[in-house]
Design an enzyme around this catalytic site. Structure first.
Site, PDB file in Angstrom:
ATOM      1  N   GLU A 114      49.301  21.386  45.175  1.00  9.97           N
ATOM      2  CA  GLU A 114      48.374  22.511  45.167  1.00  9.97           C
ATOM      3  C   GLU A 114      48.712  23.377  46.376  1.00  9.97           C
ATOM      4  OE1 GLU A 114      43.527  22.894  44.847  1.00  9.97           O
ATOM      5  OE2 GLU A 114      44.380  21.400  46.208  1.00  9.97           O
ATOM      6  N   GLU A 208      37.825  31.948  47.036  1.00  7.46           N
ATOM      7  CA  GLU A 208      37.124  30.666  46.990  1.00  7.46           C
ATOM      8  C   GLU A 208      35.994  30.706  48.011  1.00  7.46           C
ATOM      9  OE1 GLU A 208      37.826  25.854  47.574  1.00  7.46           O
ATOM     10  OE2 GLU A 208      39.542  27.215  47.584  1.00  7.46           O
TER      11      GLU A 208
END
Length: 221
Positions: A114, A208
């Site tokens: 990721e 985010e």
């Protein structure tokens, strides 16, 4: 636990992000039948309802806002169903306190990883000094700035293939900005020295948030 705690989870395209005391099921991402600017064909919508997420894929724009009452982590954005070492141009009005990132975000299939290229953030720097479990990897210069690079290993955490062990790769811009061009290939080449692969899953320009307050309006091309 690393980066406070874990959040995650999609079957086809996952979000496994550092958050404060939160775990939840993810909303499904969407492939767009008619591509937007720059070939954009992917909507990332992980718990977007927590940030009042709205988007216009044909225009390459999206927006959201959140308050101190945000009840978990959300990751939203627009991008591509298959990542690449592409240059991503964006502009935004982004303000955040607490835990939040404005970043290029995506996954690698093999070896599974990721990644974040963080352009701006609230009060939490994921590569900051003293972060537990973080391995500092130096710096990379790209697009007129220096980025601090670090990595972290997630053990038995949710991922794009279910529960697995994988690395997180981070580049965090030392001088925050909210518009510009991100040459992702410069970061990928640096990370490759530490095991980063090139089997790309999705790639988005994302916001985010998992604490604090904030808002953003973003255009991606």
């Amino acid at each position: 636990m690393k980066f406070f705690a874990t959040i995650a989870a999609l079957v086809v395209a996952a979000v496994a992000a550092p958050v404060a005391e939160a775990d939840a099921e993810a909303s499904s991402p969407m492939l767009i039948e008619r591509a937007g600017p720059g070939g954009i064909n992917y909507v990332q919508n992980y718990n977007g309802n927590l940030g009042q997420f709205t988007y216009n894929e044909n225009a390459g724009t999206y927006s959201m806002y959140w308050t101190n009452g945000v009840s978990g982590d959300f990751v939203v954005g627009l991008g591509w169903s298959t990542g690449a070492a592409r240059s991503i141009t964006y502009s935004s009005s982004y303000t955040a306190s607490g835990g939040s990132y404005l970043s290029v975000y995506g996954w690698i299939n093999s070896p599974q990883a990721e990644y974040y290229i963080v352009e701006s953030y609230g009060s939490y720097n994921p590569c900051g000094a003293g972060q537990s479990g973080v391995t500092q990897l130096g710096t990379v210069v790209s697009d007129g700035a220096t980025y601090t690079v670090c990595t972290d290993e997630r053990v038995n955490e949710p991922s794009i293939t279910g529960t697995s062990t994988f690395k997180q790769y981070w580049s965090v811009r030392q001088t925050k900005r909210t518009s510009g061009t991100v040459t992702t290939g410069n970061h990928f080449a640096y990370w490759a020295k530490y095991g980063f692969g090139n089997s790309y899953n999705f790639q988005v320009m994302a916001v985010e948030a998992f604490s604090g307050t904030g808002s953003a309006s973003v255009t991606v091309s």
